[in-house]
Design a protein around this motif. Sequence first.
Motif, PDB file in Angstrom:
ATOM      1  N   TYR B 127      -7.285 -33.029  -7.408  1.00 15.52           N
ATOM      2  CA  TYR B 127      -5.569 -33.355  -6.877  1.00 15.52           C
ATOM      3  C   TYR B 127      -6.413 -34.121  -5.770  1.00 15.52           C
ATOM      4  CZ  TYR B 127      -2.023 -31.745  -9.897  1.00 15.52           C
ATOM      5  OH  TYR B 127      -1.441 -32.080 -10.740  1.00 15.52           O
ATOM      6  N   GLY B 128      -7.532 -32.616  -4.705  1.00 17.51           N
ATOM      7  CA  GLY B 128      -7.758 -33.145  -3.619  1.00 17.51           C
ATOM      8  C   GLY B 128      -7.903 -34.605  -3.217  1.00 17.51           C
ATOM      9  N   TRP B 129      -8.446 -35.991  -4.431  1.00 20.61           N
ATOM     10  CA  TRP B 129      -8.588 -37.200  -4.624  1.00 20.61           C
ATOM     11  C   TRP B 129      -7.204 -37.573  -4.680  1.00 20.61           C
ATOM     12  CZ3 TRP B 129     -12.483 -40.029  -2.907  1.00 20.61           C
ATOM     13  CH2 TRP B 129     -13.653 -40.132  -2.882  1.00 20.61           C
ATOM     14  N   ILE B 130      -6.306 -37.108  -5.222  1.00 18.19           N
ATOM     15  CA  ILE B 130      -5.056 -37.864  -5.271  1.00 18.19           C
ATOM     16  C   ILE B 130      -4.591 -37.661  -3.333  1.00 18.19           C
ATOM     17  CG2 ILE B 130      -2.457 -37.441  -5.778  1.00 18.19           C
ATOM     18  CD1 ILE B 130      -3.706 -36.483  -8.182  1.00 18.19           C
ATOM     19  N   LEU B 133      -6.454 -40.124  -2.227  1.00 18.30           N
ATOM     20  CA  LEU B 133      -6.181 -41.686  -3.085  1.00 18.30           C
ATOM     21  C   LEU B 133      -4.958 -42.658  -1.885  1.00 18.30           C
ATOM     22  CD1 LEU B 133      -8.543 -42.249  -5.497  1.00 18.30           C
ATOM     23  CD2 LEU B 133      -8.695 -43.414  -3.090  1.00 18.30           C
ATOM     24  N   GLY B 134      -3.740 -41.321  -2.465  1.00 17.06           N
ATOM     25  CA  GLY B 134      -2.569 -41.629  -2.096  1.00 17.06           C
ATOM     26  C   GLY B 134      -1.483 -42.462  -1.553  1.00 17.06           C
ATOM     27  N   ASN B 135      -0.588 -43.112  -1.497  1.00 22.38           N
ATOM     28  CA  ASN B 135       0.004 -44.049  -0.974  1.00 22.38           C
ATOM     29  C   ASN B 135       0.230 -43.900   0.524  1.00 22.38           C
ATOM     30  OD1 ASN B 135      -0.081 -46.613  -2.571  1.00 22.38           O
ATOM     31  ND2 ASN B 135       2.011 -45.803  -3.511  1.00 22.38           N
ATOM     32  N   SER B 136       0.519 -42.149   0.708  1.00 23.68           N
ATOM     33  CA  SER B 136       0.231 -42.148   1.918  1.00 23.68           C
ATOM     34  C   SER B 136      -0.270 -40.992   2.299  1.00 23.68           C
ATOM     35  CB  SER B 136       2.502 -41.058   2.570  1.00 23.68           C
ATOM     36  OG  SER B 136       2.177 -40.718   1.224  1.00 23.68           O
ATOM     37  N   GLY B 137      -1.436 -41.089   1.670  1.00 17.86           N
ATOM     38  CA  GLY B 137      -2.975 -40.120   1.320  1.00 17.86           C
ATOM     39  C   GLY B 137      -3.904 -40.391   2.544  1.00 17.86           C
ATOM     40  N   PHE B 138      -4.473 -39.693   2.843  1.00 18.22           N
ATOM     41  CA  PHE B 138      -5.427 -39.500   4.122  1.00 18.22           C
ATOM     42  C   PHE B 138      -5.725 -41.288   4.217  1.00 18.22           C
ATOM     43  CE2 PHE B 138      -9.937 -39.355   5.429  1.00 18.22           C
ATOM     44  CZ  PHE B 138      -9.516 -39.208   6.861  1.00 18.22           C
ATOM     45  N   LEU B 139      -6.963 -41.907   3.406  1.00 15.90           N
ATOM     46  CA  LEU B 139      -7.116 -42.843   3.617  1.00 15.90           C
ATOM     47  C   LEU B 139      -5.815 -44.482   4.105  1.00 15.90           C
ATOM     48  CD1 LEU B 139      -9.962 -43.434   0.869  1.00 15.90           C
ATOM     49  CD2 LEU B 139     -10.430 -43.456   3.173  1.00 15.90           C
ATOM     50  N   ASN B 140      -4.855 -44.080   2.981  1.00 17.51           N
ATOM     51  CA  ASN B 140      -4.172 -45.159   3.741  1.00 17.51           C
ATOM     52  C   ASN B 140      -3.776 -45.205   5.052  1.00 17.51           C
ATOM     53  OD1 ASN B 140      -3.461 -47.158   2.109  1.00 17.51           O
ATOM     54  ND2 ASN B 140      -2.836 -46.404   0.449  1.00 17.51           N
ATOM     55  N   ALA B 141      -3.388 -43.290   5.321  1.00 22.56           N
ATOM     56  CA  ALA B 141      -3.067 -43.403   6.612  1.00 22.56           C
ATOM     57  C   ALA B 141      -3.963 -44.374   7.490  1.00 22.56           C
ATOM     58  CB  ALA B 141      -2.888 -41.850   7.128  1.00 22.56           C
ATOM     59  N   MET B 153      -4.820 -47.628  -4.328  1.00 23.09           N
ATOM     60  CA  MET B 153      -5.945 -46.957  -4.849  1.00 23.09           C
ATOM     61  C   MET B 153      -5.897 -45.636  -5.766  1.00 23.09           C
ATOM     62  SD  MET B 153      -7.706 -46.464  -0.751  1.00 23.09           S
ATOM     63  CE  MET B 153      -7.054 -46.138  -0.176  1.00 23.09           C
ATOM     64  N   LEU B 154      -4.735 -44.897  -5.407  1.00 19.83           N
ATOM     65  CA  LEU B 154      -4.234 -44.096  -6.194  1.00 19.83           C
ATOM     66  C   LEU B 154      -4.383 -44.991  -7.706  1.00 19.83           C
ATOM     67  CD1 LEU B 154      -4.538 -40.758  -6.636  1.00 19.83           C
ATOM     68  CD2 LEU B 154      -1.929 -40.940  -6.452  1.00 19.83           C
ATOM     69  N   PHE B 155      -4.702 -44.705  -9.171  1.00 17.13           N
ATOM     70  CA  PHE B 155      -4.075 -44.967 -10.860  1.00 17.13           C
ATOM     71  C   PHE B 155      -4.772 -46.969 -10.799  1.00 17.13           C
ATOM     72  CE2 PHE B 155       0.322 -43.102  -9.354  1.00 17.13           C
ATOM     73  CZ  PHE B 155      -0.580 -41.819  -9.423  1.00 17.13           C
ATOM     74  N   THR B 156      -5.630 -46.587  -9.955  1.00 16.86           N
ATOM     75  CA  THR B 156      -6.478 -48.056 -10.154  1.00 16.86           C
ATOM     76  C   THR B 156      -8.578 -47.841 -10.885  1.00 16.86           C
ATOM     77  OG1 THR B 156      -7.247 -47.369  -8.113  1.00 16.86           O
ATOM     78  CG2 THR B 156      -5.440 -49.109  -7.597  1.00 16.86           C
TER      79      THR B 156
END
Lengths: 359, 289
Positions: B127-130, B133-141, B153-156
């Motif tokens: 869940y941490g990775w979700i 990686l999520g669309n509004s997650g840490f990396l995308n932000a 990134m999520l679901f890849t």
Amino acid sequence: MAVEALRLDGVTRRFGAVTALHGASLVVAPGEFVTLLGPSGCGKTTLLNLVAGFQTPDEGEIFLGGESVTRVPVWKRDIGMVFQSYALFPHMSVAENVAYGLRARGIGKAEAMDRVAEALRMVRLSGLEDRRPRQLSGGQQQRAALARALVIRPRILLLDEPFSALDRALRGGLQVEVREIQRAAGVATLFVTHDQHEALAMSDRIAVMCGGRIHQAGTPEEVYAHPADRFVAGFVGDATVLRGRLRGLMGTTAGIEVGQAVLEADATPLRGLSQGAPVDAFLRPETLSPGGPALLSGEVRSVVFQGGHVDVHLDCAEAAGGRAMARLAPMLASGLAAGRVLELAGPSCCAAFPAEEPA
Amino acid sequence: MAGENSTALGHGAPGLLRGLALPAWLCGLAFAAALLAIFQYALRAHVPGELEPGGFTFQNFVAQAHPLYIGVFWDTLLLCAGTAILSLLAGYPLAWAILRTRSRLARSFILAIVITPLFLGEIVRTYGWIVVLGNSGFLNAALAWFGLGRAEMLFTTGGVLAALVHVTLPIVVIMLAAGLAHIEPELERAAQSLGATPARGFFTVTLPLSLPGILAAGTTAFAWTFSAFATPQLVGGGKVNMISNLVYQLGFASFNFPFAAALAVSGLALTAVTLAALSLLTRRVEQRL
């Protein structure tokens, strides 16, 4: 004029608040075998690591063959080093180990093979080229490490206590052998040991170290017979220390009164002392012999048979610590037993230093 | 007294062992029974609409020859290999730092960072990775903040790979550090004294000597990843499938127990073959050292 193989000019190295080496200066002539001798923690290994380049000095300069290498990294210094554990590469054969330094220098295969064969012949390991290091005896491993260090024709050979991992019985023979190989290769050598017998047996010159300082550098005979200070006198060889008084200084010699006798000593360490000042006279135990005129006498405490000689320990009021030791030929010691009173005659000269305050 | 103690232990230990032998046998029996059940399901026909399997058949194994299933097997192998390689690449410098750093504080810090994931459950980690990686997650932000747009990134496969590496990294670092600890630091110094730059010394001395540790850690990471389920399930979101996800879908969505069992058996066989090959390689490398 031949250039010095190694020159250290006032090299200092600190580790935090601890100074491991205080302004050490030393010269090694081409082909010379110089030993750094001292107890552990005296700075001898630090000095070796500074010459190798594993550490850099905080002050001072290091020259190899006249060229300053103070800031040159290890791999560009052209040194040959034999480590305490030999550090042979376990995944390579003996020949590959010896060829390692040549390959790192980009030397062609044919020439490298010739030089490896020559180096292995020199250390008498021909025929063992394909062995792995773990298939060699301790002595063979040491010689393989020596061949690996010598094959690159280093500007200086560095030996870091290479005999400490070997059985005592093996050491004597290997010391002679290493010295012969070093002489044949004609390579200047810096040898680190804490073993005074090794140092005396192998060296052209010995640098006696303590507390990060070089106390004396000289031939084994000089260091043994004319120690520069108390530390050297006590560390190299055994000594019986007698309490005496300064009778006077005459040029370079001093007269020391010990009981009824007067001994000659080198005046240098005693300069500045007034007549009658207490001094300690250091006598080598083998210079004492039974008979008169008695320099000292005392009751025998123990008689220790050492094979070629006998160490006689006696209680002696004149001696520092109340104990004296004489090293006698077995013939002269026959019939000696604990409890007997023994009179010993001494030499006419000794090494003398200002007396230490009794602790 | 020590002597009495050791005598007492000497008598006690075999008795204790005998006492533990019974539960061990029971556990072993239970495992063997479960495995046997899977084997016998794999060889029975699926009866649609029924939970009870039908008669004996090899059809479940023949059907696996379909490109769809071969693709999943292949993807699984690639993900395992990728995870093993990336864990080794990330783990080697970490293991090195743990062993060679002089500062105790730095060593404790690296160890803590590396080991902590072991104490978090797989679900928490995933869940941490979700979140990351999520669309509004840490990396995308972070990407958006730098004006670099968004990345899927999520679901890849990449996202699953990152999460899988995170799972295997602690064990890989520990195994590599154990292997590297056997290499004398004096060997690197010897290489340098002979004229090798630190890089040359690393590639000719340190790296060859750490090969057994690398192979052992890589093999473990590979086998560990092969049975991964929660990570590809959650981070892959059905778009990245590994064998265990396929087994789950067939068993618990389609209730085709026999085919799910047959896939599990094939996966087991594939793991066994790969591990045998890797251990053969390891033995050959160790013989050369």
